[in-house]
Design an enzyme around this catalytic site. Structure first.
Site, PDB file in Angstrom:
ATOM      1  N   GLU A 227       0.520  -0.592  -0.115  1.00 11.79           N
ATOM      2  CA  GLU A 227       0.208  -0.032  -0.047  1.00 11.79           C
ATOM      3  C   GLU A 227       1.046   1.397  -0.254  1.00 11.79           C
ATOM      4  OE1 GLU A 227      -3.674   1.909   2.726  1.00 11.79           O
ATOM      5  OE2 GLU A 227      -2.481   0.182   3.937  1.00 11.79           O
TER       6      GLU A 227
ATOM      7  N   LYS B 247      -9.212   3.534  -2.698  1.00 11.42           N
ATOM      8  CA  LYS B 247      -9.192   2.935  -1.435  1.00 11.42           C
ATOM      9  C   LYS B 247     -10.789   3.663  -0.954  1.00 11.42           C
ATOM     10  CE  LYS B 247      -7.473   1.776   3.091  1.00 11.42           C
ATOM     11  NZ  LYS B 247      -6.258   2.062   4.046  1.00 11.42           N
TER      12      LYS B 247
ATOM     13  N   CYS C 125      -5.725  -3.085   2.829  1.00 11.80           N
ATOM     14  CA  CYS C 125      -5.711  -3.113   3.253  1.00 11.80           C
ATOM     15  C   CYS C 125      -6.523  -3.388   4.190  1.00 11.80           C
ATOM     16  CB  CYS C 125      -5.192  -2.029   4.056  1.00 11.80           C
ATOM     17  SG  CYS C 125      -4.052  -1.735   5.735  1.00 11.80           S
TER      18      CYS C 125
END
Length: 313
Positions: free
Chosen positions: A48, A135, A169
């Site tokens: 990430e 995200k 994540c």
């Protein structure tokens, strides 16, 4: 009997980015792509925010109800360290994938006007950058510095290696997002992360079992010394302090850990991918197929872009 010619090698790159220099990070990534491809890897996953940096421990001068001047300066530096799409950093990655034929998933901080997004990029060989995922839900303090993605960037991409998708994540803790990936037929589920806790790999094993897919998760191994001296961190100023300790892994569709987790330092982990193992797993569990109950549960996903301003006429 499985034909060994259908098998191929995947890799996860547990290496440190250069947090304040996206170009230098892209050079590191390109070198790792060539190294992994030289070892036979056909798909490589990076952590990430690898390009642009993950600001571990930074508060951006924002106690509740306040924004301090030093926090605005920190955001200015962080914005300047982010990347544009396309840009010179993505060109370096695309050059490496074209030279090796590799599929690459890599996290970045994407700059779009005044807003930053935590984004996962998918490259495929000579085609270069083929998809991105922003995200959807930044975690905790990340919401101060990153915008929210919408449903228009949640693709699963057809590649010569299978159907590849990326979830970043703690998005992996969102059951409905996972279900959307499974419904798209994801086979290679890539999970760039900054979570280096002991609890992360068991979560990834759950995802692999739930989706009957291969899961490749990559986290940086990076020390305080990699950050600029003026980078504020609640973790202190000792250059030897480990900011993220890795824990990258590759997991098969029945939850078996094939490589990792590794907490020892920078490394590239490798594992053989057997596409037939995905179908073996689907025999008794296909969460978006024969194990679903659409008469009881249904998920509606809005994949339309949601810009703030729409110009008509």
């Amino acid at each position: 009997m499985t034909d060994d010619r259908t098998r191929w090698t995947a890799a996860v790159a547990q290496i440190a980015s250069v947090p304040d220099d996206a170009t230098a990070s892209a050079v590191r990534a390109a070198d790792a792509i060539r190294t992994a491809a030289g070892q036979g890897a056909r798909l490589i996953v990076f952590p990430e925010a690898f390009l642009g940096g993950y600001p571990k421990g930074a508060s951006f001068g924002a106690p509740i109800g306040m924004r301090r001047p030093e926090g605005r300066e920190a955001f200015l530096r962080y914005h300047r360290a982010a990347i544009d799409l396309p840009g010179p950093e993505t060109a370096l990655i695309a050059e490496a994938t074209a030279a090796t034929g590799a599929v690459v998933v890599i996290g970045c901080i994407e700059r779009d006007g005044g807003t930053l997004y935590c984004t996962a990029l998918i490259f495929e060989g000579a085609r270069g950058l083929v998809a991105k995922h922003r995200k959807l839900m930044p975690t905790a303090g990340e919401r101060l510095i990153w915008g929210f993605g919408d449903g228009s960037t949640m693709p699963v991409v057809d590649t010569p290696l299978g159907r590849v998708g990326a979830v970043i994540c703690w998005e992996n803790y969102m059951p409905m997002l996972r279900m959307h990936m499974y419904a798209q037929g994801v086979q290679i589920y890539c999970a760039p992360t900054a979570d280096d806790r002991d609890t992360w790999v068991p979560s990834m094993q759950h995802v692999a079992l739930e989706g009957r897919c291969y899961v490749l998760t990559a986290c940086q191994h990076i020390t305080r010394g990699a950050y600029a001296k003026d980078h504020e961190s609640a973790l202190g100023d000792d250059p030897a302090t480990v900011m993220m300790r890795g824990g990258s892994a590759i997991i098969d569709p029945l939850g078996r850990v094939l490589a990792g987790p590794d907490f020892s330092g920078e490394t590239i982990l490798y594992a053989e991918i057997d596409p037939d193992q995905i179908l073996r797993g689907k025999f008794d569990f296909d969460v978006a197929g024969h194990y679903a109950r659409p008469d009881v549960f249904r998920l509606t996903v809005d994949t339309r872009p949601r810009p703030a301003v729409v110009t008509e006429g």
